[in-house]
Design a protein around this motif. Structure first.
Motif, PDB file in Angstrom:
ATOM      1  N   TYR A  72     -51.158  -5.017  31.958  1.00 33.05           N
ATOM      2  CA  TYR A  72     -50.028  -5.437  31.112  1.00 33.05           C
ATOM      3  C   TYR A  72     -49.159  -6.474  31.818  1.00 33.05           C
ATOM      4  O   TYR A  72     -48.655  -7.419  31.198  1.00 33.05           O
ATOM      5  N   SER A  76     -49.593  -9.096  29.334  1.00 31.02           N
ATOM      6  CA  SER A  76     -48.573  -8.702  28.342  1.00 31.02           C
ATOM      7  C   SER A  76     -49.203  -8.280  27.014  1.00 31.02           C
ATOM      8  O   SER A  76     -48.560  -8.293  25.966  1.00 31.02           O
ATOM      9  N   VAL A 133     -41.614  -7.070  32.404  1.00 33.01           N
ATOM     10  CA  VAL A 133     -42.432  -7.870  31.488  1.00 33.01           C
ATOM     11  C   VAL A 133     -41.772  -7.953  30.117  1.00 33.01           C
ATOM     12  O   VAL A 133     -41.731  -9.002  29.482  1.00 33.01           O
ATOM     13  N   LYS A 134     -41.256  -6.808  29.673  1.00 34.33           N
ATOM     14  CA  LYS A 134     -40.578  -6.819  28.375  1.00 34.33           C
ATOM     15  C   LYS A 134     -39.362  -7.753  28.395  1.00 34.33           C
ATOM     16  O   LYS A 134     -38.995  -8.339  27.363  1.00 34.33           O
ATOM     17  N   ASN A 136     -39.289 -10.543  30.120  1.00 38.98           N
ATOM     18  CA  ASN A 136     -39.823 -11.882  30.448  1.00 38.98           C
ATOM     19  C   ASN A 136     -39.596 -12.245  31.916  1.00 38.98           C
ATOM     20  O   ASN A 136     -39.499 -13.441  32.261  1.00 38.98           O
ATOM     21  N   VAL A 138     -41.542 -12.508  34.493  1.00 37.85           N
ATOM     22  CA  VAL A 138     -42.945 -12.500  34.885  1.00 37.85           C
ATOM     23  C   VAL A 138     -43.110 -12.713  36.377  1.00 37.85           C
ATOM     24  O   VAL A 138     -43.959 -12.104  37.030  1.00 37.85           O
TER      25      VAL A 138
END
Length: 509
Positions: A72, A76, A133-134, A136, A138
């Motif tokens: 993930y 993502s 990740v949720k 952003n 990264v």
């Protein structure tokens, strides 16, 4: 043969038979104990395998969650998030299961505490990565991914897992050796005990055969002195030969892996009882300094009780009392086994639902115990009872046992009053059987429903299976049973059964 030699031979026969019986009982008890110990050891081995399996499952779920998290972080993709959530939701329940099955081992409790802390830390790291990740973030997620394999939580999980697996492997080896040793010991005890019993049986046969030869010589002498004793001698000879045959079958009985210890004990008890009269008659004769086979009048029988005095008389009485205790115990054991077989057959019987007029059924039961009612000077009142659909034979057994108990335990000297009532409520029929008998102490209300357990004064015949059987039948019919009682205040048994019972509810208890 001198009187002293005859006395010694008789004593040896008794000792050999007693020794054989004691060895038989000792081997049986020891074998049972060792088999139970082997079963316990095997269950511990299985428990160790279960712990290792649960530990592997837990570590596998952690790896799944870790793999899904990495995927993930890199892609993502929603499917990897769903896979992570599924794996993460299984980790803590799996850890709880591992904690439960290792709670009996202090070493594993400490190892699990370390593993649990590391797992919670690792789950926190997974959650943080997912949140980045949720949000952003990264770049940070990639950095975490690169360093993820070297975190302290990962190392702690690996170390705790190795420690727990090493402990279980140690226990597995130890428990396997213990189980094997117990099984070998059980086999050795059985073989050694069987060999000893066979040796005792062979020695008994040898002594009995030698005794037979001496007896034959005595019989010849007696026939020369008094021909009128020939019939009595033949009868006694036949009895002794039958006893010899029983002793010769002793080794054969034991060779069947002790399949029927109760039958063996009964046989030896009968043997001792048959030999008792002859042994003590010989002792009485020898104590008077007479010939071992004295002449007796024509109207005398070989079953006459020998006249003993002093220590010999006491020995005879103790011998007879011991035989009585053994026979009483055998009879009780036989009745208990028969009761268990009866209960087992009842448990396998398939119930058949039919329409039953319970008042008519109850009147029929009362008519079969009319003589008991008359003897107890009791009265039984049957009120209106509901009609139900159930198994007729089971219903007869239920109410017959309750009526029989009510009559059996009435107060002495007080006219008995027994009432049978019934009503319906919410699809169930409720039956009450009340009496004015001796009652039951509240602390024994549950005890009376246990198999082979009885309460109160034991002055009535019974094996303690009636109420246990009744409750088992009631449960199979989908109902319940209870009792309300006080000492000297009578008892009320309440039976609740479905008004319409169907065969698909027929389950064994």
């Amino acid at each position: 043969m001198t009187p002293e030699a005859q006395r010694q031979r008789a004593v040896w026969q008794v000792l050999l038979l007693s020794a054989g019986l004691l060895v038989l009982v000792a081997v049986s008890v020891t074998s049972v104990l060792l088999v139970n110990k082997a079963r316990d050891a095997s269950s511990l081995v299985v428990h160790t395998v279960e712990v290792e399996s649960q530990l592997s499952n837990l570590l596998l779920e952690i790896r799944r969650a870790e793999s899904a998290t990495r995927a993930y972080l890199l892609t993502s993709a929603p499917q990897f998030l769903a896979e992570y959530e599924a794996a993460a939701s299984n980790i803590l329940p799996a850890a709880d299961r591992l904690a439960k099955i290792t709670s009996d081992n202090p070493v594993q409790v400490r190892n699990y505490a370390k593993l649990r802390t590391a797992i919670e830390q690792r789950l926190t790291e997974f959650a943080r990565g997912i949140d980045r990740v949720k949000n952003n973030d990264v770049a940070t997620s990639v950095t975490v991914l690169r360093n993820g394999t070297s975190t302290s939580a990962v190392r702690a999980i690996a170390e705790a897992g190795r420690d727990m697996r090493a402990e279980e492997e140690r226990l597995f080896a130890m428990r396997t050796v213990d189980a094997d040793r117990t099984q070998v010991l059980a086999s050795s005890v059985t073989i050694a005990g069987s060999g000893l019993v066979i040796a005792l049986g062979g020695l008994s046969v040898f002594l009995v055969r030698r005794s037979s030869r001496a007896r034959d010589e005595a019989e010849a002498s007696l026939r020369d002195n008094n021909l009128n004793l020939e019939a009595a001698i033949d009868e006694r000879t036949a009895d002794l030969r039958e006893a010899n045959d029983e002793i010769q079958r002793f080794a054969y009985i034991v060779s069947h892996d002790l399949r029927s210890p109760l039958v063996n004990i009964m046989g030896f008890t009968s043997e001792l009882e048959e030999l008792r009269g002859d042994i003590f008659r010989r002792i009485a004769t020898l104590s008077r300094g007479q010939s071992p086979e004295p002449a007796v009048p024509e109207n005398a029988t070989d079953t006459a009780e020998p006249v003993l005095e002093g220590a010999d008389k006491q020995l005879s009485e103790e011998f007879t009392e011991a035989l009585g205790f053994i026979k009483s115990s055998i009879g009780k054991m036989d009745r208990l086994i028969s009761a268990i077989l009866h209960l087992t057959r009842e448990g396998r019987r398939e119930f058949q639902p039919v329409r039953i007029d319970t008042r008519e059924l109850m009147e029929g039961i009362v008519s079969t115990v009319a003589h008991q009612i008359a003897e107890a000077q009791a009265k039984i009142r049957i009120d209106e009872l509901p009609t139900i659909v159930s198994d007729r034979l089971a219903m007869e057994q239920i109410f017959s046992n309750l009526i029989d108990n009510a009559l059996k335990y009435l107060k002495t000297g007080v006219p008995g009053e027994i009432a049978v009532r019934g009503r319906t409520k919410l699809g169930f029929a409720i039956f009450e059987i009340s009496d004015n008998g001796r009652g039951i102490d509240p602390k024994d209300h549950q005890r009376i429903f246990e198999l082979f357990r009885r309460a109160g004064t034991q002055d009535r015949p019974g094996q303690g299976i009636g109420l246990a059987h009744v409750r088992a039948l009631v449960r199979r019919l989908g109902g319940t049973m209870s009792v309300a009682s006080e000492l000297h205040q009578g008892s009320t048994f309440t039976i609740t059964l479905p008004i319409k019972w169907s065969a698909n509810r027929n389950t064994e208890t």
